[in-house]
Scaffold this motif. Structure first.
Motif, short mmCIF file in Angstrom:
data_model
loop_
_atom_site.label_atom_id
_atom_site.label_comp_id
_atom_site.label_asym_id
_atom_site.label_seq_id
_atom_site.Cartn_x
_atom_site.Cartn_y
_atom_site.Cartn_z
N ARG A 83 0.87 -1.31 0.02
CA ARG A 83 -0.02 0.00 0.11
C ARG A 83 0.78 1.32 0.01
O ARG A 83 1.84 1.37 0.73
N GLY A 84 0.44 2.33 -0.76
CA GLY A 84 1.25 3.40 -1.12
C GLY A 84 2.60 3.17 -1.95
O GLY A 84 3.76 3.50 -1.77
N ALA A 110 5.16 5.57 -3.57
CA ALA A 110 5.74 6.22 -2.62
C ALA A 110 7.03 5.64 -2.04
O ALA A 110 8.12 6.10 -1.98
N HIS A 111 6.61 4.23 -1.84
CA HIS A 111 7.97 3.28 -1.49
C HIS A 111 9.05 3.37 -2.48
O HIS A 111 9.86 3.40 -2.34
N TYR A 118 -1.70 10.48 -6.13
CA TYR A 118 -1.34 11.18 -4.78
C TYR A 118 -1.40 12.59 -5.28
O TYR A 118 -1.26 12.97 -6.41
N ILE A 166 5.39 6.26 5.55
CA ILE A 166 4.55 5.98 4.23
C ILE A 166 4.04 4.98 4.57
O ILE A 166 2.57 4.99 4.33
N THR A 203 0.97 6.35 6.91
CA THR A 203 0.10 7.02 6.13
C THR A 203 -0.85 6.59 5.20
O THR A 203 -2.08 6.87 5.12
N ALA A 204 -0.22 5.72 4.47
CA ALA A 204 -0.89 4.85 3.41
C ALA A 204 -2.09 4.07 4.06
O ALA A 204 -3.11 4.03 3.39
N PHE A 223 -3.92 4.84 0.46
CA PHE A 223 -3.08 5.05 -0.59
C PHE A 223 -3.34 3.81 -1.64
O PHE A 223 -3.65 2.81 -1.19
#
Lengths: 433, 146
Positions: free
Chosen positions: A94-95, A98-99, A136, A194, A197-198, A203
């Protein structure tokens, strides 16, 4: 310390002149000339220090070579392959993107020594990928790229660490090793943030790359991934000096991008050479200024003076480090990082030495501080750069970068309090400190 | 510019062989590349500088500050010129250990650099005095070593 002494006046002059808009290198040379003049010493010494310093500083040649290597690796298709490789590894979570951004920064950090180069090279591409289909917000993507670019000069190679080696007479090899764990810790902290937050903001996930594809993707990115291994292998296998290791890395980067990937034409190679020559000249001027100013610090007997001063204050090593952290962070909000590294840090160094702080530990802590200065408003070069690349208002960018800044401050506190995090790898390789 | 490029190539590819004369050649080219480049190749915009203050002020203040800075630089560099000449001239007694280049020749680039910077800043000063804003700030163009 007496404010009207030649030395204080010189420091004030350097800071003032660079604030007035003179190039930092020129400001340092001019300030040092002012010192020699006021102190009634031979002004020709400035020339002597500058010329001899540059002539005998074989090790500094690593800087232009690192720049060149990164310039070669920076070509489009190599970046593409690295991104696909990172995506195959972490895109499924997830996210995911971003990762990928953070992981890509870590990988590129092991090839390049400059945070701004890191953001400039992948920033645009990451921005497009992350904001496509509204996955995003643009400001989050830009903030993340700025924050993850900070890792660039902490994981070796690193231009600021070479500069620190110059002013502190510390081994580049050990400094580079010292940066590995803190750099990875920052990456982990960011990915942790991340992940948190994800989950909260739900996300998006990238379509997972099937595991059987992984060997192929890795194979395609392999020649690029080999570069840091060559670099570090040369350096720590004891085969070559840092300069020669940098030369080998640059030569390999050329080989990989020109022959293996065919992503560079003759024309691009020429342009890369030209571009890195220009950056080299700008940084060379900084080094020239630093050499002259360092001489001033030496003849001013600053180490001795500060040593006596400190014994009267009875400062503990930890107390001093915390003070230095706060000072560098505050300065980092307002001053350009190289000014801090080459003018302020040399003034702090003797004190660090006097209270018994390891120079490698101090160097890494100082460089992490200065790197955080790149993303702290009002003056943060990475913020300015991402503001332009992503076309987002500074206000939004700052808001989104704050959580990452907090996470990185946590890592900074950790490496300040636990010197072993920095010193473990250098000691493993025989560092006696 | 092309000169800088050629020097660059030489100094990249010879540096892989740790033989005495190549080491010497590489540091000489490094010295010349930086000082020559700083004197003639690099444009003002590319220099590493700090522009928060100059960007924050209005045009008139910026020009005034620019004049102060240019004057300070001109005075200090001009003051260092005679002593620098003495030092460089004095170095004629020594030669480099492999290539046998006389040091006064080798180091003369610093004099060239000083004179070129003096000329450049005189010109900048002249422009500023005539009311031209030489350093119109471009906050997006980040130039730094970091």
């Amino acid at each position: 310390m007496n404010l009207a002494s030649p030395f204080s006046l010189a420091v004030i002059a350097i800071v003032a002149l660079s604030l007035l808009g003179l190039p930092v290198g020129h400001a340092m040379i001019a300030g040092s000339v002012l010192y020699l003049w006021l102190a009634g010493l031979d002004i020709g010494t400035a020339a002597e220090q500058l010329l001899n310093g540059m002539y005998t500083s074989y090790v500094l040649l690593a800087i232009p070579l690192f720049i060149l290597a990164a310039e070669f690796m920076n070509s489009g298709s190599i970046m593409d392959r690295l991104l696909r490789f990172c995506n195959a590894l972490v895109g499924r979570y997830r996210g995911g993107l971003a990762h990928v951004n953070v992981l890509q920064s870590i990988v590129f950090a092991s090839m390049s020594g400059s945070a701004l180069a890191d953001a400039a090279s992948s920033g645009k591409l990451m921005q497009i990928l992350m904001t496509k289909d509204g996955k995003y917000t643009p400001s989050f993507a830009a903030a993340l790229t700025a924050a993850s670019a900070v890792i660039g000069p902490i994981i070796p190679p690193s231009i600021p660490l070479v500069l620190y080696a110059l002013i502190s007479d510390t081994s580049i090899g050990f400094l580079f090793l010292g940066g590995v764990i803190p750099g990875l810790l920052i990456g982990i902290a960011q990915m942790g943030l991340i992940a948190y937050t994800a989950r909260k903001k739900n996300f998006p996930v990238e379509p997972p790359v099937p595991l059987r594809e992984l060997p192929r993707v890795t194979w395609q990115a392999f020649p690029a991934l080999l570069m840091p291994i060559i670099l570090l292998g040369c350096l720590y296998g004891g085969i070559t000096t840092p300069t020669e290791a940098a030369a080998a890395a640059a030569a390999y980067a050329l080989l990989a991008s020109f022959l293996i990937y065919r992503s560079l034409g003759v024309r691009d190679v020429y342009n890369s050479l030209l571009a890195s020559a220009r950056i080299t000249i700008s940084i060379g001027m900084l080094i020239a200024g630093a050499l002259v100013f360092n001489y001033v610090i030496t003849i001013e007997r600053l180490p001795q003076t500060l040593g006596t001063l400190l014994t009267s204050y009875q400062l503990s090593p930890l107390g001093f480090l915390l003070m230095a952290n706060v000072l560098l962070l505050i300065l980092g909000c307002f001053l350009e990082g190289t000014t801090i590294l080459l003018v302020i840090v040399p003034v702090l160094l003797p004190t660090a030495h006097a209270v018994g702080i390891d120079p490698v530990h101090f160097g890494i802590v100082a460089v992490v501080n200065i790197m955080l200065g790149l993303i702290t408003p009002p003056y943060g070069l990475l913020l300015f750069m991402m503001m332009r690349i992503a076309d987002v208002p500074l206000k939004d960018l700052v808001r989104d970068v704050m959580p990452f800044l907090a996470a990185m401050l946590g890592v900074l506190a950790l490496i300040t309090l636990v010197p072993d995090l920095v010193l473990f790898l250098p000691r493993l390789m025989g560092y006696k400190g | 510019m092309f000169c800088a490029f050629l020097i660059q190539i030489v100094f990249r590819y010879f540096s892989s062989f740790p033989v005495g004369w190549t080491t010497e050649l590489t540091v000489i080219t490094w010295l010349w590349l930086v000082l020559w480049g700083a004197a003639f190749v690099i444009k003002e915009k590319e220099e590493i500088r700090f522009d928060l203050l100059s960007a924050a002020f209005g045009r008139r203040t910026r020009i005034a500050l620019g004049i102060v800075a240019a004057l300070a630089l001109l005075v200090l560099y001009a003051a260092s010129l005679p002593a620098t000449y003495k030092y460089v001239a004095f170095m004629k007694v020594e030669k480099t250990s492999y290539l046998k280049i006389r040091f006064d020749w080798l180091f003369s680039i610093y004099l060239v650099f000083l004179v070129a910077v003096l000329a450049r800043y005189s010109w900048i000063l002249w422009q500023l005095l005539r009311g031209r804003d030489v350093h119109a700030p471009d906050p997006t163009k980040a130039s730094s070593a970091l």
